[in-house]
Scaffold this active site. Structure first.
Site, PDB file in Angstrom:
ATOM      1  N   THR A 154      44.527  46.031  43.827  1.00  0.00           N
ATOM      2  CA  THR A 154      45.809  46.732  43.900  1.00  0.00           C
ATOM      3  C   THR A 154      45.767  47.912  42.938  1.00  0.00           C
ATOM      4  O   THR A 154      45.457  47.739  41.752  1.00  0.00           O
ATOM      5  CB  THR A 154      46.964  45.784  43.539  1.00  0.00           C
ATOM      6  OG1 THR A 154      46.941  44.667  44.440  1.00  0.00           O
ATOM      7  CG2 THR A 154      48.301  46.489  43.650  1.00  0.00           C
TER       8      THR A 154
ATOM      9  N   ARG B  61      39.270  40.293  40.863  1.00  0.00           N
ATOM     10  CA  ARG B  61      39.443  41.667  41.353  1.00  0.00           C
ATOM     11  C   ARG B  61      40.839  42.012  41.861  1.00  0.00           C
ATOM     12  O   ARG B  61      41.089  43.162  42.213  1.00  0.00           O
ATOM     13  CB  ARG B  61      38.416  42.004  42.457  1.00  0.00           C
ATOM     14  CG  ARG B  61      36.988  41.952  42.006  1.00  0.00           C
ATOM     15  CD  ARG B  61      36.096  42.791  42.887  1.00  0.00           C
ATOM     16  NE  ARG B  61      35.954  42.246  44.236  1.00  0.00           N
ATOM     17  CZ  ARG B  61      35.169  42.785  45.166  1.00  0.00           C
ATOM     18  NH1 ARG B  61      34.499  43.889  44.878  1.00  0.00           N
ATOM     19  NH2 ARG B  61      35.066  42.244  46.349  1.00  0.00           N
ATOM     20  N   ASP B  62      41.763  41.065  41.874  1.00  0.00           N
ATOM     21  CA  ASP B  62      43.126  41.405  42.315  1.00  0.00           C
ATOM     22  C   ASP B  62      44.158  40.593  41.551  1.00  0.00           C
ATOM     23  O   ASP B  62      45.117  40.072  42.131  1.00  0.00           O
ATOM     24  CB  ASP B  62      43.273  41.181  43.818  1.00  0.00           C
ATOM     25  CG  ASP B  62      44.498  41.892  44.399  1.00  0.00           C
ATOM     26  OD1 ASP B  62      44.949  42.876  43.779  1.00  0.00           O
ATOM     27  OD2 ASP B  62      44.980  41.469  45.468  1.00  0.00           O
ATOM     28  N   LEU B  63      43.971  40.510  40.233  1.00  0.00           N
ATOM     29  CA  LEU B  63      44.928  39.781  39.404  1.00  0.00           C
ATOM     30  C   LEU B  63      46.191  40.623  39.235  1.00  0.00           C
ATOM     31  O   LEU B  63      46.139  41.760  38.768  1.00  0.00           O
ATOM     32  CB  LEU B  63      44.326  39.470  38.034  1.00  0.00           C
ATOM     33  CG  LEU B  63      45.179  38.563  37.139  1.00  0.00           C
ATOM     34  CD1 LEU B  63      45.165  37.134  37.677  1.00  0.00           C
ATOM     35  CD2 LEU B  63      44.679  38.588  35.702  1.00  0.00           C
TER      36      LEU B  63
END
Length: 320
Positions: free
Chosen positions: A133, A94-96
């Protein structure tokens, strides 16, 4: 070792336990950050993890503007392995993003920051919540819809575009409304002249329908960009500057300074004798003041360049 410190609150106990659980699962994958130990006090939780001295992928992109195609393929293959491992454990990151992709001392990647990761996620057991992000979020996340591991493949598409072009494939500015509209409604804009295989992979990863993205619909490892492992090419551009050529056993990295091409070993890891990598590449280091200034931050590299300049009378003689 590195230590991550989290302030404990009544509303984040579950989050801390989940992150520890996911970090323990990640220890079986060489491309995910490894947890060595965990400790807690009344006020804080401590995660002791491996120390990654190579810096982040974001650092490389900012220095280089964009990376060589073989570097992109090398890093992309390792990211795919890391994501497939997580998804095989029903975990979505969920935040790569480049800031969360670190390099170890030998130039191999680690996906870090599993604090926003969620386990127990499948195509039939989706989750919701606007998390991550903003510029790397998939359309379904921004629209408040339920989602699953396909959102990570969208984020990978953004990361690949950043590595290949130095830019985002959608409008990025101060107006969140315009960014939201671009991501949810418009098609990605890729510059002309890109490698056809990576252009196709990025466009497929950035499909609005999550079920049709590579990694979900089919095995992404079979995509021509990743399956075609022709890592022997140098991809060098001609330069009027004097060059000295070395052959090093380490992943290549392209550096750009004042428009001049510099090829060197991984900027941050500086390990010129990487034993884990069987690939053999040719490097060119431009012997100019800008290059020496940049190399001064790499232990031993500046002196190696200077020594090579003094001992070599014919540019490129070591290539023979």
């Amino acid at each position: 070792m590195a230590i991550k410190i989290i302030n404990r609150r009544e509303d984040n106990e579950g989050t801390i336990k989940r992150e520890r659980r996911i970090l323990l699962a990640a220890r079986d994958c060489p491309f995910l950050c490894h947890l060595y130990a965990a400790h807690q006090s009344l006020e804080r939780a401590y995660f002791i993890t491996e120390y990654l001295s190579g810096g982040s992928l974001e650092d490389l992109i900012r220095i280089c503007c964009y990376l060589d195609i073989n570097n992109i393929r090398f890093y992309a293959a390792e990211m795919v392995c890391g994501l497939q491992f997580l998804h095989g454990q029903n975990i979505v990151h969920r935040d790569l993003k480049p800031e969360n992709i670190m390099l170890d001392a030998e130039g191999h990647i680690r996906i870090i920051d599993l604090g926003l990761a969620q386990d127990g996620v499948t195509a039939s057991s989706k989750i919701d919540g606007v998390t991550g992000t903003f510029c790397y979020m998939a359309p379904e996340v921004l629209l408040g819809q339920e989602y699953y591991t396909a959102v990570d493949w969208w984020s990978l598409g953004i990361v690949l575009c950043r590595m290949a072009t130095g830019r985002f494939p959608f409008f990025i500015g101060h107006s969140k409304q315009k960014v939201f509209k671009a991501i949810t409604r418009k098609e990605p804009k890729l510059p002309p002249g890109m490698d056809a295989a990576i252009e196709h992979l990025i466009s497929q990863l950035l499909r609005k329908n999550p079920d049709k993205r590579p990694g979900v619909r089919r095995n992404i490892r079979k995509h021509p960009f990743l399956f075609h492992h022709s890592l022997g090419g140098t991809g060098r551009e001609e330069s009027q500057a004097t060059m000295w050529i070395w052959t090093l056993r380490t992943p290549r990295l392209l550096l750009r300074t004042s428009g001049l091409l510099i090829q060197a070993s991984c900027l941050c890891c500086c390990n010129l004798g990487c034993s884990r990598t069987s690939l053999c590449h040719t490097f060119a280091i431009v012997l100019l003041p800008q290059a020496l200034y940049l190399a001064s931050s790499i232990p031993g590299l500046a002196s190696d360049i200077t020594a090579a300049g003094r001992s070599s009378t014919t540019p490129g003689a070591a290539c023979a």
